[in-house]
Design a protein around this motif. Structure first.
Motif, PDB file in Angstrom:
ATOM      1  N   ASP A 177       1.012  -1.178   0.065  1.00  0.00           N
ATOM      2  CA  ASP A 177      -0.093  -0.098   0.021  1.00  0.00           C
ATOM      3  C   ASP A 177       0.796   1.303   0.089  1.00  0.00           C
ATOM      4  O   ASP A 177       1.710   1.517   1.032  1.00  0.00           O
ATOM      5  CB  ASP A 177      -0.922   0.012   1.270  1.00  0.00           C
ATOM      6  N   PRO A 178       0.938   2.100  -0.941  1.00  0.00           N
ATOM      7  CA  PRO A 178       1.711   3.148  -1.206  1.00  0.00           C
ATOM      8  C   PRO A 178       1.566   4.392  -0.114  1.00  0.00           C
ATOM      9  O   PRO A 178       2.303   5.176   0.200  1.00  0.00           O
ATOM     10  CB  PRO A 178       1.473   3.738  -2.528  1.00  0.00           C
ATOM     11  N   THR A 179       0.401   3.949   0.777  1.00  0.00           N
ATOM     12  CA  THR A 179       0.309   5.238   1.748  1.00  0.00           C
ATOM     13  C   THR A 179       0.490   4.499   3.071  1.00  0.00           C
ATOM     14  O   THR A 179       0.453   5.300   4.199  1.00  0.00           O
ATOM     15  CB  THR A 179      -1.361   5.568   1.827  1.00  0.00           C
ATOM     16  N   MET A 182       2.350   6.965   5.753  1.00  0.00           N
ATOM     17  CA  MET A 182       2.617   8.160   5.031  1.00  0.00           C
ATOM     18  C   MET A 182       2.915   9.329   5.848  1.00  0.00           C
ATOM     19  O   MET A 182       3.542  10.396   5.454  1.00  0.00           O
ATOM     20  CB  MET A 182       1.220   8.434   4.048  1.00  0.00           C
ATOM     21  N   ASP A 183       2.620   9.338   7.079  1.00  0.00           N
ATOM     22  CA  ASP A 183       2.846  10.414   8.047  1.00  0.00           C
ATOM     23  C   ASP A 183       4.059  10.585   8.514  1.00  0.00           C
ATOM     24  O   ASP A 183       4.755  11.316   8.986  1.00  0.00           O
ATOM     25  CB  ASP A 183       2.040  10.404   9.221  1.00  0.00           C
ATOM     26  N   ASP A 185       6.621  10.101   5.889  1.00  0.00           N
ATOM     27  CA  ASP A 185       7.557  10.469   4.769  1.00  0.00           C
ATOM     28  C   ASP A 185       8.528  11.351   4.883  1.00  0.00           C
ATOM     29  O   ASP A 185       8.140  12.492   5.499  1.00  0.00           O
ATOM     30  CB  ASP A 185       6.409  10.752   3.603  1.00  0.00           C
ATOM     31  N   HIS A 229       8.061  -3.297  -3.481  1.00  0.00           N
ATOM     32  CA  HIS A 229       7.273  -2.166  -2.869  1.00  0.00           C
ATOM     33  C   HIS A 229       7.969  -1.590  -1.473  1.00  0.00           C
ATOM     34  O   HIS A 229       7.988  -0.674  -1.270  1.00  0.00           O
ATOM     35  CB  HIS A 229       5.907  -2.818  -2.369  1.00  0.00           C
ATOM     36  N   ALA A 233       8.891   2.119  -0.876  1.00  0.00           N
ATOM     37  CA  ALA A 233       8.566   2.702   0.592  1.00  0.00           C
ATOM     38  C   ALA A 233       9.916   3.241   1.337  1.00  0.00           C
ATOM     39  O   ALA A 233       9.398   4.497   1.841  1.00  0.00           O
ATOM     40  CB  ALA A 233       7.982   1.461   1.661  1.00  0.00           C
ATOM     41  N   ARG A 236      10.765   6.873  -0.018  1.00  0.00           N
ATOM     42  CA  ARG A 236       9.907   8.035   0.252  1.00  0.00           C
ATOM     43  C   ARG A 236       9.805   8.216   1.905  1.00  0.00           C
ATOM     44  O   ARG A 236       9.799   9.231   2.194  1.00  0.00           O
ATOM     45  CB  ARG A 236       8.305   7.832  -0.305  1.00  0.00           C
ATOM     46  N   LEU A 237      10.252   7.219   2.575  1.00  0.00           N
ATOM     47  CA  LEU A 237      10.253   7.387   4.106  1.00  0.00           C
ATOM     48  C   LEU A 237      11.268   7.865   4.615  1.00  0.00           C
ATOM     49  O   LEU A 237      11.552   8.925   5.648  1.00  0.00           O
ATOM     50  CB  LEU A 237       9.876   6.145   4.761  1.00  0.00           C
TER      51      LEU A 237
END
Length: 294
Positions: A177-179, A182-183, A185, A229, A233, A236-237
């Motif tokens: 899940d790409p989200t 997300m908080d 990132d 994946h 992840a 971006r993280l």
């Protein structure tokens, strides 16, 4: 009842396990005896004689181990570094090789105050809890999609908190899940992952084939379905300078580093061998704004 020498019971157990094809029969025999008697393995010599019921109980454990029930399912525990974890049906049993990835990760955050660490595909919570134990100042976040595995992780996290370790944050989620997270990132100092990575159809030992959850072991036709994946992840993280370490199959010594290099924001890609020299995990770090690739 006549007491019997423990060393003879262990010797018999070793022979039975060797005949069953267990890879480390002496070690397993001693660990089963230590578990049964409630002593450390290195203290077995202090128990010269055992009662017949204890010998029978050891025979029963050895019979199950000879049937290739994992040792850790029989003892109920597995270790990663200094952390003891509860394991059993429905959760992947941590392997000693993962300690090398853990060591790299801890070195990567040396000197970082209050680091933020993410463990993707946490399973039993092994990596997350080992980091929390070694770095009490860290904020450790872990995610797992399988409900049974997540329940094991929660029990392990509660147990480690009771013995004084820093609590971790556990989440139900899927790394595909790409989200997910997300908080976080762009603010994570370290991403660790021991994903399912064995290519479908690869022969594995009975302990793995019959007892580890299939989705925790196999990662698609080439073994990289989840790894792709995880790389996305991590890209971006991570904050600039942050590091990522991903365990992989020994056939992935070229492919996983290639996936990391394909991300322009990742640099310093390195491959790391296990204790017998096989490719085992790959690492990278997030570029700084003035580095090529940003």
């Amino acid at each position: 009842m006549t007491r019997q020498p423990l060393r003879l019971a262990i010797l018999e157990a070793e022979r039975s396990l060797a005949a069953a094809g267990v890879a480390s029969p002496r070690t397993d025999a001693e660990l089963l005896a230590a578990h049964l008697l409630g002593v450390e393995r290195n203290k077995l010599m202090m128990v010269p004689l055992v009662d017949p019921p204890q010998v029978q109980a050891l025979h029963d454990l050895v019979r199950r181990r000879a049937a290739r029930v994992p040792l850790q399912h029989l003892t109920g525990t597995a270790n990663l570094a200094e952390v003891e974890l509860g394991v059993g049906p429905g959760v992947f049993v941590p392997r000693p090789e993962t300690e090398l990835l853990l060591e790299w990760g801890l070195q990567a955050i040396e000197g970082v105050e209050q680091p933020t660490v993410v463990d993707l595909c946490t399973g039993s919570g092994a990596l997350a809890l080992a980091v929390a134990h070694a770095r009490p100042d860290a904020a450790v976040h872990a995610v797992e999609k399988d409900p049974t595995a997540l329940s094991w992780a929660r029990r392990n996290a509660e147990r480690r908190t009771q013995v004084g370790d820093t609590p971790i944050s556990l989440y139900s989620g899927d790394v595909t899940d790409p989200t997910v997270f997300m908080d976080l990132d762009g603010v994570v100092d370290l991403v660790l992952c021991n994903p399912p990575y064995v290519p479908d159809g690869t022969p594995v030992p009975p302990e793995v084939r019959n007892h580890d959850p299939y989705e925790a072991v196999f990662g698609g036709r080439d073994g990289l379905d989840v790894v792709r994946h995880v790389v996305a992840a991590a890209a971006r993280l991570l904050r600039p300078g942050g590091g990522v370490a991903i365990e992989h199959d020994d056939t992935h010594g070229g492919s996983v580093p290639a996936l990391l290099r394909a991300r322009r924001v990742l640099t310093d890609v390195q491959e790391h061998p296990d204790l017998v020299g096989r490719p085992r995990f790959a690492t990278a770090r997030r570029t700084w704004p003035d580095e090529p690739g940003d």
